[in-house]
Design an enzyme around this catalytic site. Structure first.
Site, PDB file in Angstrom:
ATOM      1  N   ASP A  45     -31.574  31.192   4.395  1.00  0.00           N
ATOM      2  CA  ASP A  45     -30.939  31.788   5.178  1.00  0.00           C
ATOM      3  C   ASP A  45     -29.283  31.144   4.852  1.00  0.00           C
ATOM      4  O   ASP A  45     -28.707  31.568   5.768  1.00  0.00           O
ATOM      5  CB  ASP A  45     -31.601  31.578   6.520  1.00  0.00           C
ATOM      6  CG  ASP A  45     -31.878  30.075   6.798  1.00  0.00           C
ATOM      7  OD1 ASP A  45     -31.456  29.328   5.935  1.00  0.00           O
ATOM      8  OD2 ASP A  45     -32.387  29.766   7.817  1.00  0.00           O
ATOM      9  N   SER A  46     -29.408  30.033   3.941  1.00  0.00           N
ATOM     10  CA  SER A  46     -27.726  29.657   3.682  1.00  0.00           C
ATOM     11  C   SER A  46     -27.098  31.096   3.341  1.00  0.00           C
ATOM     12  O   SER A  46     -25.733  31.023   3.424  1.00  0.00           O
ATOM     13  CB  SER A  46     -27.898  28.754   2.518  1.00  0.00           C
ATOM     14  OG  SER A  46     -28.658  29.446   1.506  1.00  0.00           O
ATOM     15  N   ASP A  84     -36.809  32.613   3.221  1.00  0.00           N
ATOM     16  CA  ASP A  84     -36.729  31.866   4.557  1.00  0.00           C
ATOM     17  C   ASP A  84     -36.947  32.659   5.873  1.00  0.00           C
ATOM     18  O   ASP A  84     -36.518  33.838   5.803  1.00  0.00           O
ATOM     19  CB  ASP A  84     -35.403  31.496   4.734  1.00  0.00           C
ATOM     20  CG  ASP A  84     -35.064  30.056   4.246  1.00  0.00           C
ATOM     21  OD1 ASP A  84     -36.001  29.377   4.099  1.00  0.00           O
ATOM     22  OD2 ASP A  84     -33.943  29.505   4.004  1.00  0.00           O
ATOM     23  N   LYS A 112     -40.646  30.362   3.699  1.00  0.00           N
ATOM     24  CA  LYS A 112     -40.386  29.022   4.087  1.00  0.00           C
ATOM     25  C   LYS A 112     -40.049  28.932   5.557  1.00  0.00           C
ATOM     26  O   LYS A 112     -39.415  29.947   6.103  1.00  0.00           O
ATOM     27  CB  LYS A 112     -39.333  28.491   2.987  1.00  0.00           C
ATOM     28  CG  LYS A 112     -38.742  27.100   3.591  1.00  0.00           C
ATOM     29  CD  LYS A 112     -37.939  26.608   2.329  1.00  0.00           C
ATOM     30  CE  LYS A 112     -36.446  26.788   2.412  1.00  0.00           C
ATOM     31  NZ  LYS A 112     -35.748  26.548   3.736  1.00  0.00           N
ATOM     32  N   GLU A 114     -38.723  25.944   8.975  1.00  0.00           N
ATOM     33  CA  GLU A 114     -38.094  24.505   9.136  1.00  0.00           C
ATOM     34  C   GLU A 114     -38.975  23.930  10.486  1.00  0.00           C
ATOM     35  O   GLU A 114     -38.889  24.359  11.412  1.00  0.00           O
ATOM     36  CB  GLU A 114     -36.636  24.580   9.222  1.00  0.00           C
ATOM     37  CG  GLU A 114     -35.952  25.185   8.110  1.00  0.00           C
ATOM     38  CD  GLU A 114     -34.356  25.109   8.466  1.00  0.00           C
ATOM     39  OE1 GLU A 114     -33.951  24.721   9.714  1.00  0.00           O
ATOM     40  OE2 GLU A 114     -33.652  25.791   7.716  1.00  0.00           O
ATOM     41  N   GLU A 181     -34.838  17.881   2.523  1.00  0.00           N
ATOM     42  CA  GLU A 181     -33.164  17.831   2.708  1.00  0.00           C
ATOM     43  C   GLU A 181     -32.524  16.662   3.252  1.00  0.00           C
ATOM     44  O   GLU A 181     -33.027  16.411   4.507  1.00  0.00           O
ATOM     45  CB  GLU A 181     -32.947  19.191   3.324  1.00  0.00           C
ATOM     46  CG  GLU A 181     -31.398  19.488   3.383  1.00  0.00           C
ATOM     47  CD  GLU A 181     -31.069  20.773   3.640  1.00  0.00           C
ATOM     48  OE1 GLU A 181     -31.573  21.710   4.013  1.00  0.00           O
ATOM     49  OE2 GLU A 181     -29.612  21.039   3.997  1.00  0.00           O
TER      50      GLU A 181
HETATM   51  O1  KIV Z   1     -31.225  28.310   3.004  1.00  0.00           O
HETATM   52  C1  KIV Z   1     -31.368  27.421   2.084  1.00  0.00           C
HETATM   53  O2  KIV Z   1     -30.663  27.620   1.273  1.00  0.00           O
HETATM   54  C2  KIV Z   1     -32.103  26.418   2.052  1.00  0.00           C
HETATM   55  C3  KIV Z   1     -31.859  25.325   0.978  1.00  0.00           C
HETATM   56  C4  KIV Z   1     -30.763  24.389   1.426  1.00  0.00           C
HETATM   57  C5  KIV Z   1     -33.172  24.581   0.848  1.00  0.00           C
HETATM   58  O3  KIV Z   1     -33.137  26.368   2.906  1.00  0.00           O
END
Ligand code: KIV
Length: 263
Positions: A45-46, A84, A112, A114, A181
């Site tokens: 989600d970056s 994500d 994934k 968090e 992280e």
């Molecule tokens: O969203 C992302 O790119 C991430 C990485 C920084 C692990 O979760």
């Protein structure tokens, strides 16, 4: 490279070797990253920060993630695809299950999410229904408002012990991988040794089983570049060379160096 599965990544960990992970958001870069032999692609989600121009990952929606997961899937055939779940897409176990199903149907092979122990019922629900899960502890960017900013986590004893406990609980609930992280190297090393599942570090020092970077950071084209990343494109001058140099540096343990890590 043969198609990568969870078993491939477990075998790499248990052979005492390392694997490389990069983010990808579209099919063109997915093809390049896969060609470089990177074992896993994260549709992170970056996306919000580096592609969509937001200040954080909070505005990223499920529709955004499904759209970009489908695009990456079309450019990839061998790397393992992790997608994500975005902000508030996994507030309850039922919501986690239906949103994970959307990502899996778009082509993801793992989701994934968090957070720590509070996620265990959701992780268990996914694992029981055949959806592989990657946890994410330490600096969890979707919670930056609650954390008071993008800060290194687990620097004090209580914080470190909580992350160790959360990591064990996620593994016990059925998580297959864990991202750590921005935590001190010593803490990441301890967790990597304690867990049987592979641990992927970002800003977590050189001793995790794998490393992940945001693709646009390591190509030097992100608006803001964190301390823990490195511009591999500046060294090689071409994209395929940069991706291969990253994979090689991770596998040989020459990246990350002390200046990319926290004490
Ligand atoms: O969203 C992302 O790119 C991430 C990485 C920084 C692990 O979760």
């Amino acid at each position: 490279m043969k198609a990568v599965t969870i078993n491939t990544l477990n075998d790499i960990k248990h052979a005492g070797e390392k694997f490389a992970v990069l983010t990808a958001y579209d099919s063109a870069f997915a093809r390049q990253v896969e060609l470089a032999g990177i074992e896993a692609l994260l549709i992170g989600d970056s996306l919000g920060n580096v592609v969509l121009g937001y200040d954080s990952t909070v505005p990223v929606s499920m529709d955004d993630m499904v759209h970009h997961t489908a695009a990456v899937t079309r450019g990839n055939s061998k790397s393992l695809l992790i997608a994500d779940l975005p902000f508030m897409a996994y507030a309850t176990p039922e919501q986690t299950l239906s949103n994970s199903a959307r990502l899996m149907q778009a082509g993801a092979q793992m989701v994934k999410l968090e957070g720590g122990e509070w996620l265990c019922p959701s992780v268990r629900m996914l694992a029981d229904r055949g959806i592989p899960v990657c946890g994410h502890l330490g600096l969890t960017p979707q919670s930056f408002n609650k954390l008071g900013g993008y800060r290194v986590q687990g620097r004090d004893e209580a914080g470190a012990e909580q992350i160790v406990l959360d990591a064990r609980r996620l593994q016990d609930a059925g998580a297959d991988l864990l991202v750590l992280e921005c935590v001190p190297t010593q803490l990441a090393t301890r967790i990597t040794k304690a867990l049987t599942i592979p641990v992927i570090g970002i800003g977590a020092g050189p001793n995790t089983d794998a490393q992940v970077l945001v693709l646009y950071d390591m190509l030097g084209i992100s608006p803001r570049v964190p301390k823990f990343t490195h511009n591999f494109l500046a060294e090689t001058g071409d994209i395929q060379g940069a991706l291969m140099a990253y994979a090689e540096a991770v596998r040989s343990g020459t990246f990350p160096r002390p200046e990319h890590s926290f004490k």
